[in-house]
Scaffold this active site. Structure first.
Site, PDB file in Angstrom:
ATOM      1  N   SER A   1       0.846  -1.190   0.000  1.00 47.22           N
ATOM      2  CA  SER A   1       0.000   0.000   0.000  1.00 47.22           C
ATOM      3  C   SER A   1       0.884   1.244   0.000  1.00 47.22           C
ATOM      4  O   SER A   1       2.039   1.185   0.423  1.00 47.22           O
ATOM      5  CB  SER A   1      -0.864  -0.055   1.257  1.00 47.22           C
ATOM      6  OG  SER A   1      -1.972   0.780   1.150  1.00 47.22           O
TER       7      SER A   1
ATOM      8  N   TYR B   1      -8.029   5.209   6.035  1.00 45.83           N
ATOM      9  CA  TYR B   1      -7.341   4.553   7.153  1.00 45.83           C
ATOM     10  C   TYR B   1      -7.200   5.453   8.380  1.00 45.83           C
ATOM     11  O   TYR B   1      -6.262   5.302   9.155  1.00 45.83           O
ATOM     12  CB  TYR B   1      -5.967   4.014   6.710  1.00 45.83           C
ATOM     13  CG  TYR B   1      -6.073   3.041   5.559  1.00 45.83           C
ATOM     14  CD1 TYR B   1      -6.700   1.814   5.721  1.00 45.83           C
ATOM     15  CD2 TYR B   1      -5.581   3.367   4.298  1.00 45.83           C
ATOM     16  CE1 TYR B   1      -6.826   0.927   4.651  1.00 45.83           C
ATOM     17  CE2 TYR B   1      -5.708   2.481   3.225  1.00 45.83           C
ATOM     18  CZ  TYR B   1      -6.328   1.262   3.421  1.00 45.83           C
ATOM     19  OH  TYR B   1      -6.457   0.395   2.361  1.00 45.83           O
TER      20      TYR B   1
ATOM     21  N   PRO C   1      -8.311  -0.415  -5.510  1.00 41.49           N
ATOM     22  CA  PRO C   1      -7.768   0.772  -4.832  1.00 41.49           C
ATOM     23  C   PRO C   1      -8.702   1.283  -3.733  1.00 41.49           C
ATOM     24  O   PRO C   1      -9.923   1.236  -3.869  1.00 41.49           O
ATOM     25  CB  PRO C   1      -7.676   1.793  -5.964  1.00 41.49           C
ATOM     26  CG  PRO C   1      -8.774   1.400  -6.906  1.00 41.49           C
ATOM     27  CD  PRO C   1      -8.901  -0.095  -6.809  1.00 41.49           C
ATOM     28  N   GLY C   2      -8.134   1.765  -2.644  1.00 36.45           N
ATOM     29  CA  GLY C   2      -8.918   2.383  -1.573  1.00 36.45           C
ATOM     30  C   GLY C   2      -8.426   3.795  -1.311  1.00 36.45           C
ATOM     31  O   GLY C   2      -9.082   4.792  -1.611  1.00 36.45           O
TER      32      GLY C   2
ATOM     33  N   CYS D   1      -2.902   9.698  26.553  1.00 38.72           N
ATOM     34  CA  CYS D   1      -1.823   9.465  27.516  1.00 38.72           C
ATOM     35  C   CYS D   1      -0.774   8.554  26.909  1.00 38.72           C
ATOM     36  O   CYS D   1      -0.641   7.385  27.300  1.00 38.72           O
ATOM     37  CB  CYS D   1      -2.397   8.851  28.774  1.00 38.72           C
ATOM     38  SG  CYS D   1      -3.576   9.964  29.516  1.00 38.72           S
ATOM     39  N   GLU D   2      -0.071   9.087  25.961  1.00 37.58           N
ATOM     40  CA  GLU D   2       0.868   8.277  25.198  1.00 37.58           C
ATOM     41  C   GLU D   2       1.798   9.256  24.498  1.00 37.58           C
ATOM     42  O   GLU D   2       1.324  10.125  23.775  1.00 37.58           O
ATOM     43  CB  GLU D   2       0.051   7.494  24.165  1.00 37.58           C
ATOM     44  CG  GLU D   2       0.781   6.518  23.326  1.00 37.58           C
ATOM     45  CD  GLU D   2       0.706   5.110  23.908  1.00 37.58           C
ATOM     46  OE1 GLU D   2       1.764   4.475  23.922  1.00 37.58           O
ATOM     47  OE2 GLU D   2      -0.363   4.690  24.340  1.00 37.58           O
TER      48      GLU D   2
ATOM     49  N   ARG E   1      -2.342   6.402  12.346  1.00 35.84           N
ATOM     50  CA  ARG E   1      -1.274   6.117  11.381  1.00 35.84           C
ATOM     51  C   ARG E   1       0.104   6.656  11.799  1.00 35.84           C
ATOM     52  O   ARG E   1       1.098   5.957  11.620  1.00 35.84           O
ATOM     53  CB  ARG E   1      -1.667   6.610   9.978  1.00 35.84           C
ATOM     54  CG  ARG E   1      -2.921   5.875   9.449  1.00 35.84           C
ATOM     55  CD  ARG E   1      -3.196   6.159   7.988  1.00 35.84           C
ATOM     56  NE  ARG E   1      -2.192   5.584   7.120  1.00 35.84           N
ATOM     57  CZ  ARG E   1      -1.220   6.242   6.549  1.00 35.84           C
ATOM     58  NH1 ARG E   1      -1.126   7.556   6.702  1.00 35.84           N
ATOM     59  NH2 ARG E   1      -0.337   5.630   5.805  1.00 35.84           N
TER      60      ARG E   1
ATOM     61  N   TYR F   1       2.588   3.671  12.028  1.00 35.64           N
ATOM     62  CA  TYR F   1       3.521   3.529  10.899  1.00 35.64           C
ATOM     63  C   TYR F   1       4.527   4.665  10.798  1.00 35.64           C
ATOM     64  O   TYR F   1       5.239   4.756   9.798  1.00 35.64           O
ATOM     65  CB  TYR F   1       2.769   3.509   9.555  1.00 35.64           C
ATOM     66  CG  TYR F   1       1.529   2.685   9.506  1.00 35.64           C
ATOM     67  CD1 TYR F   1       1.594   1.296   9.553  1.00 35.64           C
ATOM     68  CD2 TYR F   1       0.288   3.282   9.377  1.00 35.64           C
ATOM     69  CE1 TYR F   1       0.446   0.535   9.493  1.00 35.64           C
ATOM     70  CE2 TYR F   1      -0.874   2.525   9.315  1.00 35.64           C
ATOM     71  CZ  TYR F   1      -0.781   1.149   9.378  1.00 35.64           C
ATOM     72  OH  TYR F   1      -1.915   0.396   9.312  1.00 35.64           O
TER      73      TYR F   1
HETATM   74  N1  LLP Z   1      -6.637  -5.029  -1.593  1.00 32.36           N
HETATM   75  C1  LLP Z   1      -6.135  -5.702  -0.550  1.00 32.36           C
HETATM   76  C2  LLP Z   1      -6.129  -7.163  -0.568  1.00 32.36           C
HETATM   77  C3  LLP Z   1      -5.589  -5.003   0.532  1.00 32.36           C
HETATM   78  O1  LLP Z   1      -5.087  -5.678   1.558  1.00 32.36           O
HETATM   79  C4  LLP Z   1      -5.610  -3.583   0.528  1.00 32.36           C
HETATM   80  C5  LLP Z   1      -5.071  -2.836   1.649  1.00 32.36           C
HETATM   81  C6  LLP Z   1      -6.170  -2.936  -0.574  1.00 32.36           C
HETATM   82  C7  LLP Z   1      -6.669  -3.687  -1.612  1.00 32.36           C
HETATM   83  C8  LLP Z   1      -6.263  -1.448  -0.668  1.00 32.36           C
HETATM   84  O2  LLP Z   1      -5.028  -0.791  -0.607  1.00 32.36           O
HETATM   85  P1  LLP Z   1      -4.947   0.797  -0.909  1.00 32.36           P
HETATM   86  O3  LLP Z   1      -5.300   1.016  -2.357  1.00 32.36           O
HETATM   87  O4  LLP Z   1      -5.933   1.478  -0.011  1.00 32.36           O
HETATM   88  O5  LLP Z   1      -3.560   1.154  -0.576  1.00 32.36           O
HETATM   89  N2  LLP Z   1      -3.553   0.788   7.304  1.00 32.36           N
HETATM   90  C9  LLP Z   1      -2.484   0.959   6.346  1.00 32.36           C
HETATM   91  C10 LLP Z   1      -2.861   0.410   5.039  1.00 32.36           C
HETATM   92  C11 LLP Z   1      -3.288  -1.014   5.127  1.00 32.36           C
HETATM   93  C12 LLP Z   1      -3.664  -1.501   3.796  1.00 32.36           C
HETATM   94  C13 LLP Z   1      -4.245  -2.835   3.920  1.00 32.36           C
HETATM   95  N3  LLP Z   1      -4.650  -3.404   2.706  1.00 32.36           N
HETATM   96  C14 LLP Z   1      -2.162   2.422   6.219  1.00 32.36           C
HETATM   97  O6  LLP Z   1      -2.867   3.208   6.817  1.00 32.36           O
HETATM   98  O7  LLP Z   1      -1.213   2.828   5.561  1.00 32.36           O
END
Ligand code: LLP
Length: 478
Positions: free
Chosen positions: A234, A416, A313-314, A386-387, A355, A359
């Site tokens: 990602s 996210y 995509p997300g 508190c961190e 995040r 990360y």
């Molecule tokens: N498909 C699968 C199988 C995935 O595991 C993910 C993200 C996506 C699609 C979508 O990815 P994107 O296009 O949104 O990058 N929490 C982390 C990101 C975790 C992503 C998990 N999987 C962050 O905030 O950076």
């Protein structure tokens, strides 16, 4: 002000710490004549007065446009190489019924990875056939629900799942479309990708095991094998990792074609966005063109038909459409040797944006209710938890007169953040407001103290005060 040595190397002191760098902000963001930031035609001042802070704000037009433009770019590029694309919106980035409907309106499908996400998508009225169901440990109940309602595809993530999904589909008297998630050995993050032959991670099946597992899927009368799936990471800026992974997957595809049809190939999600002024992700249209070229070349080289392509995509769709609005509670100059960092504490933090703590993610920030001529000062925006790792923006420059009562906006928080939010310190999750054409409306209400007490089995009477909200919320956002 000169560069502050406490700032990270990439961050330089801006000439004007009021400027909104276009790539970071929703497309409707600008400053009014009075200096306040407005999104979707609604000013930060109005949003705070009406809904309180912290507040997630999504520019509806921006989110819809990103979804539509992404789909159009991929449609056009893959039509050029003689195939079609199914775009799945990765709901884990952000999901509510409204947002699911925006995505379907834009012609997207929905990728879910839990029974909860499935329930929200179904509650939004998403046709089950448009839903893809993921997860490395789907429960039997989740598999049963997903097959019963007729989800379009289930992505099989382990050998054990083949029989589980086959059994559930058989019991419901149907044939379930499935993909097999393989680990291509490519792992990408931002600028770089790693290619290792034995990737040590929980997702997907070992690349070399795929032919036997596909044969096992094909042997199940209640399963229909659609093709392979791979997600390499990602927040990826370039195309190289996708190219390497697609090349490996298509070599496998060629082998699998000897045993039966492989109509589709799912390349996953992961397209990156800008969080700071120095982030420079490839534009979606460039990625679409490059990916289409790679798929066409690799298929031609192997003499195999170009499959239908799927992507998930997300972040790239919803991330830049969202901002978070906070109010400053305290400011504190902290001297470190000769230099000073100004700590600015806001009324949210790691509970609404995990995040940075999880990360080390970088963000940017601007004062949202006014502009100022004061010389830029290096700030760290901290939360109220508190961190000590409770940081919202590790480093940016703000006008040095930033003060309690100021509103701050952090851009690129659409993905996210809300979906990873918690109740740490019994802080309620903020409301989500959609803004469009000068109107703001709550699309997910915030949590009240009553919400937080409601699940505590030891609470016998509801005795929360009238002002029983976890933060200073105004109108009915909670
Ligand atoms: N498909 C699968 C199988 C995935 O595991 C993910 C993200 C996506 C699609 C979508 O990815 P994107 O296009 O949104 O990058 N929490 C982390 C990101 C975790 C992503 C998990 N999987 C962050 O905030 O950076």
């Amino acid at each position: 002000m000169a560069h502050n040595p406490l700032a990270p190397e990439w961050l330089s002191s801006p000439a004007d710490a009021n400027t909104l760098t276009d790539a970071l902000w929703p497309s409707s963001a600008r400053r009014t004549d009075g200096g306040a930031i407005t999104i979707g035609g609604v000013t930060a001042v109005d949003l705070a007065a009406r809904f309180g802070t912290p507040l997630y704000v999504i520019d509806e037009t921006d989110a819809r446009t990103r979804a539509t433009e992404l789909r159009a770019a991929f449609d056009a590029e893959f039509a050029r190489i003689g195939t079609t694309v199914r775009v799945y919106y990765a709901a884990k980035a952000f999901l509510s019924t409204e947002v699911a409907r925006w995505m379907v309106d834009a012609g997207l499908n929905i990728d879910v990875c839990s029974g909860g996400e499935l329930a929200v998508a179904l509650a939004a009225g998403v046709a089950p056939g448009r839903i893809g169901f993921h997860g490395n440990n789907k429960s039997r109940a989740e598999i049963d629900d997903a097959t019963r309602v007729g989800v379009g595809t289930i992505i099989i993530d382990s050998p054990i799942e083949i029989e589980r999904v086959a059994e559930a589909a058989g019991r419901h008297g149907l044939v379930q479309n499935v993909r097999l998630r393989v680990n291509s050995g490519v792992h990408a993050h931002t600028h770089e990708f790693l290619a290792t032959s034995h990737e040590d991670q929980k997702f997907g099946v070992v690349f070399e095991d795929a032919p036997a597992l596909v044969a096992a899927i094909r042997a199940q009368p209640s399963l229909n094998f659609l093709g392979l799936h791979c997600h390499i990471g990602s927040q990826i800026f370039g195309v190289d990792g996708f190219a390497e992974s697609a090349s490996r997957l298509l070599s496998l595809q060629a082998d699998l074609l000897a045993g039966g049809p492989v109509p589709e190939l799912n390349l996953g999600g992961g397209f990156g966005i800008a969080y700071t002024s120095v982030d420079d992700p490839s534009p979606v249209a460039d990625l679409a063109a490059a990916l289409a070229d790679i798929v066409a070349d690799e298929c031609a080289r192997r003499g195999i038909p170009v499959p239908v392509i799927a992507i998930e995509p997300g972040r790239v769709i919803i991330g830049p459409a969202g901002v978070t609005l906070y109010e400053v509670g305290t400011t504190k100059p902290v001297r470190i040797g000769e230099n000073t960092r100004l700590y600015v504490s806001v009324d949210g933090g790691m509970s609404d944006n995990a995040r940075p703590a999880l990360y080390g993610a970088e963000y940017s920030v601007r004062i949202a209710d006014r502009v100022s001529d004061a010389a830029p000062a290096l700030v760290r925006v901290a939360g109220k938890h508190c961190e000590s790792g409770d940081i919202v923006v590790d480093a940016d420059y703000l006008p040095g007169d930033v003060a309690p009562g100021d509103l701050l906006m952090v851009p690129a928080t659409g993905a996210y953040c809300w979906s990873l939010a918690s109740n740490y310190n019994y802080v309620g999750r903020p409301a989500v407001v959609a803004v469009v054409h000068g109107e703001a409306r709550v699309i997910v209400r915030g949590e009240t103290i009553d919400d937080l007490l409601a699940r505590d089995a030891g609470v016998s009477t509801r005795s929360t005060s009238e002002a029983g909200s976890t933060n200073d919320m105004k109108e009915s956002t909670r």
